[in-house]
Enzyme design. Structure first.
Site, PDB file in Angstrom:
ATOM      1  N   MET A 173       0.844  -1.200   0.000  1.00  0.00           N
ATOM      2  CA  MET A 173       0.000   0.000   0.000  1.00  0.00           C
ATOM      3  C   MET A 173       0.879   1.250   0.000  1.00  0.00           C
ATOM      4  O   MET A 173       0.469   2.312   0.470  1.00  0.00           O
ATOM      5  CB  MET A 173      -0.994  -0.042   1.160  1.00  0.00           C
ATOM      6  CG  MET A 173      -2.061  -1.128   0.932  1.00  0.00           C
ATOM      7  SD  MET A 173      -3.171  -1.413   2.305  1.00  0.00           S
ATOM      8  CE  MET A 173      -4.394  -0.142   2.017  1.00  0.00           C
ATOM      9  N   LYS A 174       2.072   1.083  -0.551  1.00  0.00           N
ATOM     10  CA  LYS A 174       2.964   2.230  -0.713  1.00  0.00           C
ATOM     11  C   LYS A 174       2.831   2.740  -2.149  1.00  0.00           C
ATOM     12  O   LYS A 174       2.348   2.037  -3.044  1.00  0.00           O
ATOM     13  CB  LYS A 174       4.399   1.809  -0.389  1.00  0.00           C
ATOM     14  CG  LYS A 174       4.593   1.486   1.114  1.00  0.00           C
ATOM     15  CD  LYS A 174       5.930   0.854   1.428  1.00  0.00           C
ATOM     16  CE  LYS A 174       6.057   0.552   2.921  1.00  0.00           C
ATOM     17  NZ  LYS A 174       7.166  -0.352   3.234  1.00  0.00           N
ATOM     18  N   ASN A 255       5.446   9.190   6.258  1.00  0.00           N
ATOM     19  CA  ASN A 255       6.286   8.280   7.032  1.00  0.00           C
ATOM     20  C   ASN A 255       7.721   8.803   7.028  1.00  0.00           C
ATOM     21  O   ASN A 255       8.245   9.144   5.963  1.00  0.00           O
ATOM     22  CB  ASN A 255       6.217   6.899   6.351  1.00  0.00           C
ATOM     23  CG  ASN A 255       6.861   5.794   7.143  1.00  0.00           C
ATOM     24  OD1 ASN A 255       6.856   5.812   8.382  1.00  0.00           O
ATOM     25  ND2 ASN A 255       7.417   4.815   6.442  1.00  0.00           N
ATOM     26  N   GLU A 256       8.312   8.897   8.203  1.00  0.00           N
ATOM     27  CA  GLU A 256       9.734   9.264   8.321  1.00  0.00           C
ATOM     28  C   GLU A 256      10.036  10.621   7.691  1.00  0.00           C
ATOM     29  O   GLU A 256      11.013  10.785   6.963  1.00  0.00           O
ATOM     30  CB  GLU A 256      10.615   8.172   7.694  1.00  0.00           C
ATOM     31  CG  GLU A 256      10.382   6.807   8.312  1.00  0.00           C
ATOM     32  CD  GLU A 256      11.253   5.706   7.712  1.00  0.00           C
ATOM     33  OE1 GLU A 256      12.022   5.987   6.777  1.00  0.00           O
ATOM     34  OE2 GLU A 256      11.163   4.569   8.205  1.00  0.00           O
ATOM     35  N   GLU A 363       5.648  -0.890  14.179  1.00  0.00           N
ATOM     36  CA  GLU A 363       6.462  -1.832  13.396  1.00  0.00           C
ATOM     37  C   GLU A 363       7.414  -2.588  14.310  1.00  0.00           C
ATOM     38  O   GLU A 363       8.622  -2.672  14.045  1.00  0.00           O
ATOM     39  CB  GLU A 363       7.255  -1.062  12.316  1.00  0.00           C
ATOM     40  CG  GLU A 363       6.376  -0.248  11.397  1.00  0.00           C
ATOM     41  CD  GLU A 363       7.153   0.535  10.337  1.00  0.00           C
ATOM     42  OE1 GLU A 363       8.334   0.236  10.104  1.00  0.00           O
ATOM     43  OE2 GLU A 363       6.558   1.442   9.738  1.00  0.00           O
TER      44      GLU A 363
HETATM   45  C1  XIL Z   1       9.972  -2.252   4.750  1.00  0.00           C
HETATM   46  C2  XIL Z   1       9.420  -3.592   4.378  1.00  0.00           C
HETATM   47  O1  XIL Z   1       9.472  -4.433   5.486  1.00  0.00           O
HETATM   48  C3  XIL Z   1      10.188  -4.170   3.257  1.00  0.00           C
HETATM   49  O2  XIL Z   1       9.571  -5.370   2.816  1.00  0.00           O
HETATM   50  C4  XIL Z   1      10.233  -3.176   2.119  1.00  0.00           C
HETATM   51  O3  XIL Z   1      11.037  -3.654   1.135  1.00  0.00           O
HETATM   52  C5  XIL Z   1      10.783  -1.878   2.581  1.00  0.00           C
HETATM   53  O4  XIL Z   1      10.027  -1.399   3.651  1.00  0.00           O
HETATM   54  N1  XIL Z   1      10.062   1.516   8.100  1.00  0.00           N
HETATM   55  C6  XIL Z   1       8.830   1.464   7.516  1.00  0.00           C
HETATM   56  C7  XIL Z   1       8.430   0.266   6.764  1.00  0.00           C
HETATM   57  O5  XIL Z   1       8.028   2.369   7.701  1.00  0.00           O
HETATM   58  O6  XIL Z   1       7.568   0.577   5.705  1.00  0.00           O
HETATM   59  C8  XIL Z   1       9.602  -0.489   6.264  1.00  0.00           C
HETATM   60  O7  XIL Z   1       9.147  -1.681   5.690  1.00  0.00           O
HETATM   61  C9  XIL Z   1      10.581  -0.744   7.367  1.00  0.00           C
HETATM   62  C10 XIL Z   1      11.092   0.535   7.936  1.00  0.00           C
END
Ligand code: XIL
Length: 450
Positions: A173-174, A255-256, A363
Site C-alpha cells: 500500500m505504498k 512516514n519518516e 512496526e
Molecule cells: C519495509 C518492508 O518491510 C520491506 O519489505 C520493504 O522492502 C521496505 O520497507 N520503516 C517502515 C516500513 O516504515 O515501511 C519499512 O518496511 C521498514 C522501515
C-alpha cells in the site's frame, strides 16, 4: 555408707537440684531462648507450587508455617495457618499461576514459641492458557501484524485469524506499488489485503501514503510545475483514501518525514516541490477525502533520538495549534533486545498521551543479534528478547485505554523479517520462528499483559 547408698543419695540430690532450678521463677514457663527462624527464598517455583524452606533453630522441635496471599497475613491459605512442621521445608501446592504469595515461620519448643521469621514473597510462574492468543489477551487494543497479499493463506491465515486483530500491508500500500506510473494505479494487492481484513473482521491500518523510500521514479523525476506536483499528490491521496474509505481505519500519511539527529524536515521531493508545510497539506488532503479516517505521523528512532523526538512533538503541537488534523503518533519500534530502556519508551509514549493522541507502536521487531555475535538464537538471548518484548507491551498496556490504538509487529516469522536484507546478517526479531512456532518473545508479549 556403702557405695550404692552413696550413689542413691547423690542421684536424689541431683534430682532435687534440677527440680529446684526448674521451678525457680515461681512456677512460670521454662525460660528457653528460642530464636526466630530465617525463611529462605522460595525454591522450585512453578505455576502452581513452590518450596518454602528455613533455617534450623537451636532447641526448636517444630515450626509453625503461615502462607498467605496477603503480606499482612490477615488470612492464610487453607491448611497453612500455623501449620506445624518438623521438617525444615515444605512444598506448597495447588496455587494459582502468576500470583504473589507470602510465607513466614515461628519456631516451637514445647509451649515456647519464637517470634516471626522474615516474610518471603514469591510469585508463581505464568502458564498461558493454551486457548489464549495475543488478541484475546490484549482486550483493550489492537494487535497488528504486517502482511503481504501473497501470504494470506495456509498457516499465515490460521495465525493471523487466531492471534491478530489488525493488519498493515508491509509494502503493497505504498506509492511505488499503488501508483507505479503517471495516470496508472495498481490496487490489486492492496485490495486483496483490505478484503482479507474485511472478510475476517480484522482492522486495516494504511501504510503509508508518502514515504521517501517508496517514491516511484516518475514522481522523483516529476516533469511539471510545483503546483502540478502538488495537484498530483492531492489527486493520489484523494484517490487512495476514497477507495478505502470505511475499510481502512487509519493511515500513516507521511512516514519518516524528519531527519535523524537534527530533527529537520527530510529534504524529500515532496518538500522540495510542495514546501516546508507539505506534511500539513497532505494531512488536509486526507481529511478532505475521509472525515473519519485516523491520521498518524509515523517515524523511527523517536525513543532515543531526543532531538528527533522533540522535533516531532514540536511539529505535532504546531499542527494541533493550527487545527491541522492529526489523530495519533506511530513509533515504529525497530529496537534491540537490550535497547532502548523501558523508562525511555515510557517517557516518549507519555508525550503522545499528554497531547491526548492515539499511540501506535507500529512496526515492532526486536533484534536479538545486533552485534552479530550469534549464529543461532541462544536461550539466554531469547530470554533477553522476551524481557524486552514484555517491557514494550507493559508500557503500551499502561496507556489509558482511550489513547491506545494498536501494537503492530513487523512480520510474522523470523525467517521472513525485512531485517535479514536490511542488515545483511542473521537475526530473529519476531514472535514466531521460521516454522511458525511461538517463541519466548511471544510469551513475553502475553506476560506483558498480565
Ligand atoms: C519495509 C518492508 O518491510 C520491506 O519489505 C520493504 O522492502 C521496505 O520497507 N520503516 C517502515 C516500513 O516504515 O515501511 C519499512 O518496511 C521498514 C522501515
Amino acid at each position: 555408707m556403702n557405695n550404692s547408698r552413696l550413689r542413691y543419695l547423690s542421684i536424689l540430690l541431683g534430682v532435687l537440684i534440677f527440680a529446684t532450678s526448674c521451678s525457680s521463677g515461681g512456677g512460670s514457663e521454662p525460660e528457653i531462648e528460642l530464636g526466630a527462624p530465617i525463611a529462605n527464598q522460595a525454591a522450585n517455583v512453578t505455576s502452581s507450587s513452590f518450596k518454602a524452606s528455613w533455617s534450623r533453630v537451636y532447641r526448636a522441635d517444630s515450626y509453625l508455617l503461615d502462607v498467605s496471599e496477603d503480606s499482612g497475613f490477615a488470612s492464610s491459605l487453607t491448611g497453612y495457618n500455623e501449620k506445624s512442621l518438623i521438617a525444615l521445608n515444605e512444598e506448597i501446592t495447588n496455587l494459582e499461576s502468576k500470583k504473589v504469595y507470602y510465607y513466614r515461620l515461628r519456631a516451637v519448643n514445647g509451649t515456647v514459641v519464637s517470634s516471626y521469621s522474615n516474610t518471603v514473597e514469591v510469585t508463581t510462574t505464568f502458564v498461558p492458557d493454551p486457548n489464549l492468543s495475543l488478541k484475546k489477551a490484549a482486550d483493550t487494543f489492537l494487535v497488528g501484524v504486517s502482511v503481504q497479499s501473497g501470504k494470506l493463506n495456509g498457516q499465515y491465515d490460521e495465525i493471523y485469524r487466531r492471534e491478530f486483530s489488525s493488519i498493515t500491508a508491509e509494502w503493497e500500500m505504498k506509492m511505488n506499488v499503488m501508483h507505479p506510473s503517471a495516470g496508472t494505479y495498481d490496487f490489486g494487492p492492496a485490495d486483496a489485503i483490505v478484503k482479507y481484513g474485511e472478510d475476517n473482521g480484522i482492522n486495516v491500518h494504511g501504510h503509508s501514503l508518502i514515504w521517501h523510500n517508496s517514491t516511484p521514479d516518475w514522481v522523483k523525476n516529476f516533469a511539471g510545475t510545483d503546483q502540478e506536483f502538488e495537484d498530483m499528490i492531492e489527486d493520489y491521496i484523494t484517490t487512495v483514501v476514497t477507495r478505502y474509505k470505511g475499510k481502512v481505519t487509519s493511515w500513516d500519511v507521511v512516514n519518516e518525514g524528519l531527519e535523524d539527529g537534527s530533527g529537520n524536515l527530510r529534504n524529500t521531493i515532496y518538500r522540495q516541490k510542495m514546501g516546508d508545510d507539505y506534511i500539513a497539506k497532505c494531512y488536509q488532503f486526507v481529511r478532505a477525502a475521509d472525515a473519519d479516517v485516523l491520521i498518524f505521523y509515523n517515524d523511527y528512532n523517536m525513543i532515543t533520538d531526543q532531538t528527533k523526538q522533540d522535533a516531532v512533538f514540536t511539529m505535532v503541537d504546531d499542527f494541533i495549534a493550527r487545527g491541522i488534523p492529526i489523530d495519533g503518533v506511530g513509533f515504529q519500534m525497530h529496537i534491540s533486545h537490550d535497547y532502548p530502556a523501558k523508562a525511555d519508551i515510557q517517557k516518549a509514549t507519555d508525550r503522545i498521551v499528554e497531547r491526548d493522541l492515539l499511540v501506535h507502536f507500529s512496526e515492532l521487531d526486536v533484534r536479538a543479534n545486533p552485534n552479530k555475535d550469534l549464529t543461532s538464537l541462544s536461550p539466554e538471548r531469547s530470554l533477553s528478547q522476551k524481557a524486552k518484548v514484555k517491557e514494550v507491551v507493559q508500557v503500551f498496556n499502561g496507556i489509558p485505554n482511550g489513547n491506545k490504538y494498536a501494537l503492530t509487529v513487523w512480520g510474522l516469522k523470523d525467517s521472513e523479517t525485512w531485517l535479514l536484507d536490511f542488515y545483511g546478517h542473521v537475526d530473529w526479531p519476531l514472535l514466531f520462528d521460521g516454522n511458525y512456532n511461538k517463541k519466548d518473545a511471544y510469551y513475553g508479549f502475553l506476560e506483558g499483559l498480565q
